[in-house]
Design a protein around this motif. Structure first.
Motif, short mmCIF file in Angstrom:
data_model
loop_
_atom_site.label_atom_id
_atom_site.label_comp_id
_atom_site.label_asym_id
_atom_site.label_seq_id
_atom_site.Cartn_x
_atom_site.Cartn_y
_atom_site.Cartn_z
N ASP A 49 -7.90 -4.23 -2.39
CA ASP A 49 -7.68 -4.85 -0.90
C ASP A 49 -8.94 -4.58 -0.11
O ASP A 49 -9.15 -3.36 0.25
CB ASP A 49 -6.42 -4.38 -0.13
N ASP A 98 -3.44 -1.85 -5.98
CA ASP A 98 -2.70 -2.30 -4.58
C ASP A 98 -3.55 -3.76 -4.36
O ASP A 98 -4.66 -3.72 -4.30
CB ASP A 98 -2.97 -1.29 -3.49
N ASN A 131 -6.96 -0.03 3.08
CA ASN A 131 -5.90 0.80 3.54
C ASN A 131 -5.49 2.10 2.49
O ASN A 131 -5.17 3.06 3.12
CB ASN A 131 -4.56 0.08 3.72
N THR A 177 0.84 -1.21 0.03
CA THR A 177 0.10 0.04 -0.03
C THR A 177 0.81 1.26 0.17
O THR A 177 0.66 2.16 -0.75
CB THR A 177 -0.91 -0.18 1.14
MG MG Z 1 -1.80 -3.24 1.96
#
Ligand code: MG
Ligand code: ATP
Length: 281
Positions: free
Chosen positions: A64, A145, A68, A41
């Motif tokens: 994800d 990500d 995050n 991230t």
């Molecule tokens: Mg991450």
């Protein structure tokens, strides 16, 4: 009738010419490692922000369910469409894009974890690729990500990507996971995405003064050769600015442009742009 002429890459960006009109197609990178907490991230955030600061059009996709990256750039994920809605086909990708000072983002929240059970059709590996195709002509770089798992989400990222960036910590446990990751990448290449490339391994939280780190680097270089890739010249140093900026939801380059980590990602961005041919470490 002129056919498409793909005439190589300039600044890593794919340009396509047809009937004297040039289309720029985003180069798509998946930032991946099934090991948790290695800097996927942070790398997506740092690289994305630096590419944008250098004048490129950047879209980051949070794939994800932890969300995050979305949190770090203060993206809305409750009352705005996310990548989950895009993958389900209920929202067009460009309608899910949020503008932030760092880069454009398609966010994610915990609902994305339902994908595994929800999508059972035979071509479920292509959902993300098909869903984001329309966005490729609007950006120079798309960074995905990925979650810390070799799941169907990660496979979707590998199928949608042109190339993979593997952030890794310089420790023995990180090296152990790499073989498994490589196997998955090879399987995806064989079955779904033959032109997928491993752009390189990015060492994160790196200290050149540590003997252990230097030993791990030597081993990682051998592993990279076996994987037909390289260790990026630029290594990312440990710096608390990244965690602080993420916690405060302030863009890294705004929070501390002079921090080691911001400087490192700026140089790393050059390595990505040039393909490592004339980067400045
Ligand atoms: Mg991450
Ligand atoms: N170079 C660095 N220096 C200091 N802290 C860092 C650095 N890189 C990442 N971190 C911190 O380490 C933690 C893990 O980083 P990050 O969330 O980017 O990893 P990740 O691989 O995305 O994790 P996950 O597998 O959970 O998705 C975060 O708190 C982040 O702020």
């Amino acid at each position: 009738m002129t056919n498409y002429i793909a005439y190589g890459t300039i600044s890593g960006i794919i340009k396509i010419e047809t009937q004297n009109v040039v289309f720029v197609m985003a180069k798509v990178f998946a930032i991946t490692n099934q090991k948790g907490g290695v800097g996927k991230t942070s790398t997506t955030e740092g690289l994305g922000a630096c590419l944008k600061a250098k004048g490129f059009r950047v879209l980051c996709i949070d794939l994800d369910p932890q969300g995050n990256l979305s949190f770090s750039v203060d993206a809305e994920t409750d009352d705005f469409p996310t990548i989950y809605d895009v993958m389900r086909g209920s929202t067009k990708p460009l309608h899910a894009v949020q503008r932030t000072p760092s880069f454009d983002i398609i966010g994610a929240n915990i609902l994305l974890s339902a994908i595994e059970l929800e999508f059972t059709q035979h071509d479920r590996e292509f959902i993300l690729k098909n869903a984001i195709d329309a966005a490729r002509s609007r950006y120079d770089y798309i960074l995905i990500d990925t979650p810390p798992a070799l799941s169907i989400l990660t496979v979707n990222a590998f199928v949608a990507a042109d190339a993979i960036i593997i952030p890794m910590l310089a420790d023995i446990f990180s090296l152990q996971g790499i073989a498994e990751l490589y196997e998955t990448i090879e399987r995806v290449k064989e079955r779904y995405n033959p032109s997928l490339k491993i752009e390189g391994i990015l060492l994160n939280k790196y200290s050149s003064r540590s003997v252990l780190t230097r030993e791990i680097l030597a081993t990682a270089e051998l592993v990279a050769v076996q994987m037909n890739t390289k260790i990026f010249k630029k290594k990312i140093r440990t710096a608390c600015a990244i965690a602080e900026a993420q916690a405060k939801q302030v863009p890294l380059l705004e929070y501390s442009k002079r921090s080691n980590i911001a400087k490192d990602y700026m140089i790393f961005a050059d390595e990505i742009i040039t393909g490592g041919e004339e980067d400045g470490e």
